[in-house]
Design a protein around this motif. Structure first.
Motif, mmCIF file in Angstrom:
data_model
loop_
_atom_site.group_PDB
_atom_site.id
_atom_site.type_symbol
_atom_site.label_atom_id
_atom_site.label_comp_id
_atom_site.label_asym_id
_atom_site.label_seq_id
_atom_site.Cartn_x
_atom_site.Cartn_y
_atom_site.Cartn_z
ATOM 1 N N ALA A 217 0.325 -7.480 7.461
ATOM 2 C CA ALA A 217 -0.809 -6.574 7.257
ATOM 3 C C ALA A 217 -0.589 -5.703 6.014
ATOM 4 N N ALA A 218 0.619 -5.183 5.850
ATOM 5 C CA ALA A 218 0.910 -4.351 4.673
ATOM 6 C C ALA A 218 0.864 -5.177 3.395
ATOM 7 N N ILE A 219 1.418 -6.375 3.447
ATOM 8 C CA ILE A 219 1.409 -7.241 2.262
ATOM 9 C C ILE A 219 -0.030 -7.577 1.877
ATOM 10 N N LYS A 220 -0.831 -7.939 2.842
ATOM 11 C CA LYS A 220 -2.241 -8.275 2.581
ATOM 12 C C LYS A 220 -2.990 -7.058 2.020
ATOM 13 N N LEU A 221 -2.733 -5.884 2.594
ATOM 14 C CA LEU A 221 -3.389 -4.655 2.137
ATOM 15 C C LEU A 221 -3.114 -4.404 0.666
ATOM 16 N N VAL A 222 -1.845 -4.406 0.272
ATOM 17 C CA VAL A 222 -1.550 -4.061 -1.123
ATOM 18 C C VAL A 222 -1.959 -5.182 -2.078
ATOM 19 N N GLN A 223 -1.949 -6.418 -1.609
ATOM 20 C CA GLN A 223 -2.449 -7.503 -2.464
ATOM 21 C C GLN A 223 -3.933 -7.315 -2.744
ATOM 22 N N LYS A 224 -4.703 -6.851 -1.760
ATOM 23 C CA LYS A 224 -6.125 -6.555 -1.980
ATOM 24 C C LYS A 224 -6.307 -5.442 -3.012
ATOM 25 N N LEU A 225 -5.308 -4.564 -3.129
ATOM 26 C CA LEU A 225 -5.363 -3.463 -4.099
ATOM 27 C C LEU A 225 -4.812 -3.873 -5.467
ATOM 28 N N GLY A 226 -4.437 -5.138 -5.631
ATOM 29 C CA GLY A 226 -3.983 -5.630 -6.927
ATOM 30 C C GLY A 226 -2.486 -5.772 -7.095
ATOM 31 N N PHE A 227 -1.722 -5.585 -6.030
ATOM 32 C CA PHE A 227 -0.276 -5.770 -6.094
ATOM 33 C C PHE A 227 0.040 -7.267 -6.044
ATOM 34 N N GLU A 228 1.127 -7.642 -6.684
ATOM 35 C CA GLU A 228 1.605 -9.019 -6.633
ATOM 36 C C GLU A 228 3.071 -9.006 -6.205
ATOM 37 N N ILE A 229 3.469 -10.050 -5.490
ATOM 38 C CA ILE A 229 4.861 -10.146 -5.068
ATOM 39 C C ILE A 229 5.741 -10.275 -6.301
ATOM 40 N N ALA A 230 6.746 -9.400 -6.386
ATOM 41 C CA ALA A 230 7.607 -9.346 -7.578
ATOM 42 C C ALA A 230 9.039 -9.752 -7.269
ATOM 43 N N GLY A 231 9.363 -9.955 -5.989
ATOM 44 C CA GLY A 231 10.728 -10.325 -5.630
ATOM 45 C C GLY A 231 11.118 -9.741 -4.302
ATOM 46 N N SER A 232 12.427 -9.556 -4.144
ATOM 47 C CA SER A 232 12.935 -8.988 -2.900
ATOM 48 C C SER A 232 14.069 -8.026 -3.214
ATOM 49 N N SER A 233 14.319 -7.136 -2.253
ATOM 50 C CA SER A 233 15.393 -6.159 -2.387
ATOM 51 C C SER A 233 15.882 -5.807 -0.991
ATOM 52 N N GLY A 234 17.148 -6.035 -0.737
ATOM 53 C CA GLY A 234 17.716 -5.697 0.563
ATOM 54 C C GLY A 234 17.016 -6.376 1.718
ATOM 55 N N GLY A 235 16.495 -7.563 1.506
ATOM 56 C CA GLY A 235 15.797 -8.281 2.553
ATOM 57 C C GLY A 235 14.319 -7.950 2.665
ATOM 58 N N ASN A 236 13.841 -6.998 1.879
ATOM 59 C CA ASN A 236 12.430 -6.624 1.887
ATOM 60 C C ASN A 236 11.664 -7.315 0.771
ATOM 61 N N VAL A 237 10.367 -7.441 0.955
ATOM 62 C CA VAL A 237 9.474 -7.959 -0.070
ATOM 63 C C VAL A 237 9.102 -6.805 -0.993
ATOM 64 N N VAL A 238 9.192 -7.036 -2.299
ATOM 65 C CA VAL A 238 8.809 -6.037 -3.292
ATOM 66 C C VAL A 238 7.526 -6.509 -3.971
ATOM 67 N N LEU A 239 6.537 -5.630 -3.992
ATOM 68 C CA LEU A 239 5.261 -5.926 -4.637
ATOM 69 C C LEU A 239 5.017 -4.892 -5.720
ATOM 70 N N LYS A 240 4.370 -5.309 -6.809
ATOM 71 C CA LYS A 240 4.102 -4.380 -7.910
ATOM 72 C C LYS A 240 2.663 -4.507 -8.378
ATOM 73 N N LYS A 241 2.144 -3.369 -8.827
ATOM 74 C CA LYS A 241 0.835 -3.311 -9.458
ATOM 75 C C LYS A 241 1.010 -2.645 -10.813
ATOM 76 N N PHE A 242 0.548 -3.306 -11.851
ATOM 77 C CA PHE A 242 0.623 -2.775 -13.205
ATOM 78 C C PHE A 242 -0.717 -2.172 -13.561
ATOM 79 N N VAL A 243 -0.702 -0.927 -14.036
ATOM 80 C CA VAL A 243 -1.916 -0.207 -14.377
ATOM 81 C C VAL A 243 -2.207 -0.426 -15.863
ATOM 82 N N GLN A 244 -3.442 -0.778 -16.134
ATOM 83 C CA GLN A 244 -3.857 -0.930 -17.537
ATOM 84 C C GLN A 244 -4.030 0.460 -18.130
ATOM 85 N N GLY A 245 -3.642 0.614 -19.337
ATOM 86 C CA GLY A 245 -3.838 1.942 -19.899
ATOM 87 C C GLY A 245 -3.357 2.034 -21.246
#
Length: 156
Positions: A128-156
């Motif tokens: 649910a959290a992964i789907k939520l942030v993906q809808k906000l423009g985050f993309e899976i960027a890797g993992s850290s300590g067994g967790n999924v890391v997602l990132k969103k880059f802001v245009q500016g």
């Protein structure tokens, strides 16, 4: 730290006066982040010390009831990167409130703090959290300590 709001939700800075409701919020979560013997006030103070910004989430129609929190933490000033996270009481999940909170917080952080990269981190099974942030423009960027890391880059 400012109060943020839209038509449905109100974000107010967390204070120790919110300790009982804040503790209850995290007592409903699958993973309990409490230290042994930690009081609600101690827990609230500890979490506030970790976050650059942390807000309670309430509905505009019921501003006295805390239904969740939303926070910015681990600010990397050299890269303009910050982590965003939060939690909601189970009965308020899946109704769009966290998406609204994240949007308000990220808009604030981008315009006020110059944030250019938002990071979200969660367990691999928190679909649910992964789907939520993906809808906000985050993309899976890797993992850290067994967790999924997602990132969103802001245009500016």
């Amino acid at each position: 730290m400012p109060t943020l709001n839209d038509r449905q939700i109100l974000l107010r800075p967390l204070t120790t006066a919110d300790a009982a409701a804040f503790y209850l919020l995290y007592n409903t979560q699958e993973e309990k982040p409490f230290e042994p013997g930690e009081t609600p006030e101690q827990f609230t103070n500890r979490i506030m010390s970790y976050c650059e910004y942390i807000w309670t989430i309430a509905l505009v129609d019921d501003p006295g009831k805390i239904i969740g929190d939303c926070a910015l933490h681990h600010f990397e000033t050299t890269t303009g990167e910050i982590q965003v996270g939060g939690a909601l009481l189970p009965e308020y999940q899946g109704k769009g409130y966290m998406a609204r909170a994240f949007t308000l917080v990220m808009d604030f952080a981008a315009s006020t703090l110059g944030i250019r990269i938002f990071v979200g981190e969660t367990t691999p099974g928190n679909f649910a959290a992964i789907k939520l942030v993906q809808k906000l423009g985050f993309e899976i960027a890797g993992s850290s300590g067994g967790n999924v890391v997602l990132k969103k880059f802001v245009q500016g």
